[in-house]
Enzyme design. Structure first.
Site: not given
Ligand code: NAP
Length: 234
Positions: A48, A77, A140
């Site tokens: 974490d 995130g 965010y």
């Molecule tokens: N999707 C989009 O459109 C988008 C756009 C711009 C930026 N982003 C950024 O890209 C990144 C990945 O996004 P995503 O869409 O792939 O998100 P996601 O599918 O929700 O995955 C989030 C990841 O972060 C991990 N996580 C969350 N809280 C944590 C903590 N306290 N300690 C360790 N790991 C933690 C989760 O682990 P667990 O699975 O173990 O919970 C998961 O692997 C994020 O930073 C997000 O803000 C996403």
């Protein structure tokens, strides 16, 4: 032997695509996760990122198993969306603690080893929202803008030691994080994207891998948008 790479939150979504891209290039890839472990082929470390002890323990395990981290992708995130007047201290704190402070913790710890190696690559995963703002995402957007100041300060502090720090700012990418958004919000985003579609996780991963490659050796303190043009000019 490839480089020792760490992707935080690499068990699913964009993080898993990034981890896979490095693996395909021949690197040794560790993935930290909070609740869901990664698929086979990666060194999965439960961590974490809001807990400094867990971060330190994860870096020790990774150093033992695949060598000190040479490439760090601070990707983990979360979102806790709501309008400003309804946003609780807890909504604010949890997002800042994970997205901003968590990224700081892993970057600080990674930099220690990189200074010894006299080389390293740090890539922070921000968001176009950190540049444009977004209603309902005050926490965010603040956390994602903060990553830019952090990366640029690290770039200035550590550039002379062969360490680069850059930011990738994705637009709307199809993952669990965006699947929960109401259909109306998704349609609204879509209408503003010049390329007329949402991004794929692999498209973010390719930019991150390139920024961490030899070819991008003279790039530091940069913000690279991978957003279909939605944030144009920012
Ligand atoms: N999707 C989009 O459109 C988008 C756009 C711009 C930026 N982003 C950024 O890209 C990144 C990945 O996004 P995503 O869409 O792939 O998100 P996601 O599918 O929700 O995955 C989030 C990841 O972060 C991990 N996580 C969350 N809280 C944590 C903590 N306290 N300690 C360790 N790991 C933690 C989760 O682990 P667990 O699975 O173990 O919970 C998961 O692997 C994020 O930073 C997000 O803000 C996403």
């Amino acid at each position: 032997m490839g480089r020792s790479v760490l992707v935080t939150g690499g068990s699913r979504g964009i993080g898993l695509a990034i981890a896979t891209a490095f693996k395909e290039a021949g690197d040794e890839v560790a993935v930290t996760y909070n609740t869901s472990p990664p698929p086979e082929g990666f060194l999965g470390v439960k961590c974490d990122i809001t807990d400094q002890e867990q971060v330190d323990a994860a870096f020790d395990t990774i150093a033992e198993q695949q060598g000190p981290v040479e490439v760090l992708v601070a990707n983990a995130g979360i979102t806790r969306d709501t309008l400003l007047l309804r946003m609780s201290d807890d909504d604010w704190d949890s997002v800042i603690q994970t997205n901003l402070t968590g990224s700081f913790r892993v970057a600080r710890r990674a930099a220690k080893g990189m200074l010894r190696l006299r080389k390293g690559r740090i890539v922070f995963i921000s968001s176009v929202v950190g540049l444009l703002g977004s209603p309902g995402q005050v926490n965010y957007a603040a956390s994602k803008s903060g990553l830019i100041g952090m990366a640029r300060s690290i770039a200035r502090e550590l550039g002379s030691r062969g360490i680069t720090a850059n930011v990738v700012a994705p637009g709307f990418v199809e993952t669990d994080m965006t699947a929960v958004l109401p259909e109306e919000t998704q349609k609204q985003y879509l209408s503003q994207i010049p390329l007329g579609r949402f991004g794929r996780t692999e498209e973010i991963a390719k930019a991150v891998r390139w920024l961490s490659s030899e070819e991008a050796g003279y790039i530091t303190g940069a913000v690279i948008p991978v957003d279909g043009g939605i944030g144009m000019g920012n």
